[in-house]
Design a protein around this motif. Structure first.
Motif, PDB file in Angstrom:
ATOM      1  N   ASN A   1       0.812  -1.213   0.000  1.00 41.09           N
ATOM      2  CA  ASN A   1       0.000   0.000   0.000  1.00 41.09           C
ATOM      3  C   ASN A   1       0.848   1.266   0.000  1.00 41.09           C
ATOM      4  O   ASN A   1       0.393   2.318  -0.472  1.00 41.09           O
ATOM      5  CB  ASN A   1      -0.968  -0.012   1.173  1.00 41.09           C
TER       6      ASN A   1
ATOM      7  N   ARG B   1       1.346   1.748  -3.545  1.00 40.48           N
ATOM      8  CA  ARG B   1       0.100   2.181  -4.173  1.00 40.48           C
ATOM      9  C   ARG B   1      -0.188   3.664  -3.934  1.00 40.48           C
ATOM     10  O   ARG B   1      -0.588   4.380  -4.856  1.00 40.48           O
ATOM     11  CB  ARG B   1      -1.065   1.334  -3.636  1.00 40.48           C
TER      12      ARG B   1
ATOM     13  N   TYR C   1      -8.930   3.198  -2.313  1.00 40.58           N
ATOM     14  CA  TYR C   1      -7.515   3.496  -2.550  1.00 40.58           C
ATOM     15  C   TYR C   1      -7.342   4.832  -3.279  1.00 40.58           C
ATOM     16  O   TYR C   1      -6.515   4.963  -4.181  1.00 40.58           O
ATOM     17  CB  TYR C   1      -6.850   2.385  -3.369  1.00 40.58           C
TER      18      TYR C   1
ATOM     19  N   GLY D   1      -7.336   1.992   2.143  1.00 37.59           N
ATOM     20  CA  GLY D   1      -7.995   1.109   1.188  1.00 37.59           C
ATOM     21  C   GLY D   1      -9.506   1.063   1.301  1.00 37.59           C
ATOM     22  O   GLY D   1     -10.158   0.353   0.544  1.00 37.59           O
TER      23      GLY D   1
END
Length: 364
Positions: A232, A235, A269, A289
């Motif tokens: 993450n 991300r 996200y 998320g």
């Protein structure tokens, strides 16, 4: 000596005293109090609500317990004899939430709205207000609630409003109901009319100290961001404000989003945009998320303090005691479930106007 006639005070001369059912961390109570309403008590079944409610409303009594077991007689005893009596509340809305799976939801929670109606009938307050999710509108429980108000001779106004129109730095659409026995009533007038006047993320939290994921601010324990997994972290660095996971390199996209059933889930996200209000805060608003809960610039999800500010709580609102541990999951739930105080302020203005209109009508 002639006997002096005692004239009872008119509604406008009497203070409004509120009892807040399903009070949570005190968002509605705080908004009402900021507009001159005296909040005398808050009721909630969740023991986690006790500290924030009492710490921020020292003049009010916190009652931990099931509203279904409360009687109108108990509520009536809490109001002063000459007060204008307001019964307020936001019954838990999970059965009607857009996030709910109607096939598996606990429909026993529908009864809480009916318990609210029962208490209105039993203690007959002068004023009533309710906030809930828009999907409640048109349902059988809501129609039953309206019938109870009609039976009690209340004038009623209700509709879906956006908290951003009242100064909350958040897009949050909610069903609001106001009811009065003291005069005609209407939904509160917006104070921030449309996108040009809405409070933005930048204006709300742009001056807060920077954090990295997993960090807690030394000066404010609530300014804490959840830790991110290594994936993450990659991300969020690949995310842009207002964008979606579709902007990422293919290797970062979750397998569920590559399937046809997941291609429309673009709201997770995501990063917020500096110059727009935040999205609706949920009970999972601490998780990057779980929605568009990424900070616009810093590589992390929003902190609990930022979430509370987006809900329009003041930056010094106390959710935990000094030196007490911050349980992120619990506090995110309290913050996400709260009524935005700015919405509470707007409701209070509407009810004050109802009392004034009623007195003007009597004077005529």
């Amino acid at each position: 000596m002639a006997r002096q006639t005692v004239v009872p005070p008119t509604p406008l001369d009497r203070p409004i005293e509120a009892i807040d059912l399903f009070c949570g961390a005190g968002g509605l109570s705080h908004g009402l109090a900021r507009q001159g309403v005296k909040v005398v008590a808050g009721f909630d079944l969740d023991p986690a609500c006790k500290y924030p409610y009492m710490a921020n409303h020292p003049g009010a009594k916190f009652v931990e317990g099931d509203v279904a077991k409360v009687t109108g007689q108990q509520l009536t005893a809490l109001w002063s004899p000459n007060a204008v009596r307001l019964l307020a509340g936001c019954a838990p809305c999970q059965p009607f939430s857009s996030y709910a799976n109607t096939a598996t939801v606990d429909k026993t929670k529908w009864r809480l709205l009916m318990e609210f109606a029962r208490l209105v009938e039993e203690c007959s307050p002068d004023l009533v207000t309710m906030e809930n999710v828009p999907r409640l509108l048109g349902t059988a429980p809501f129609k039953t609630f309206l019938r109870a108000l009609k039976k009690g001779k209340y004038k009623v106004a209700h509709g879906v409003v956006n908290a951003a129109d009242y100064g909350a730095p958040q897009q949050r659409k909610r069903l609001v109901l106001v009811a009065s026995k003291l005069g005609p009533v209407s939904l509160p007038e917006p104070t921030h009319k449309g996108p040009a006047q809405w409070v933005t993320v930048r204006q709300a939290v742009g001056d807060l100290p920077s954090l990295v994921d997993g960090q807690q601010c030394v000066e404010d324990s609530l300014h804490i961001a959840s830790a991110l997994s290594p994936l993450n972290r990659k991300r969020i660095r690949a995310s842009r404000p207002g964008g979606t996971w579709r902007d990422w390199p293919d290797e970062l996209v979750a397998e569920c989003h590559k399937r046809e059933s997941g291609k429309h889930s673009a709201g997770v996200y995501g990063r917020m945009e500096w110059d727009k209000p935040a999205p609706t805060m949920t009970t999972l608003c601490n998780g990057y998320g779980n929605g568009r809960f990424g900070h616009p610039k810093q590589h992390r999800g929003i902190s609990l303090r930022e979430a509370a500010i987006f809900q329009s709580f003041p930056s010094d609102y106390r959710f935990v005691g000094d030196g007490e541990p911050v349980v992120i999951k619990t506090l995110a739930r309290l913050i996400g479930n709260a009524v935005p105080p700015k919405l509470g302020e707007a409701v209070a203005r509407s009810l004050h106007a109802s009392i004034g209109a009623g007195k003007a009508g009597v004077a005529k």
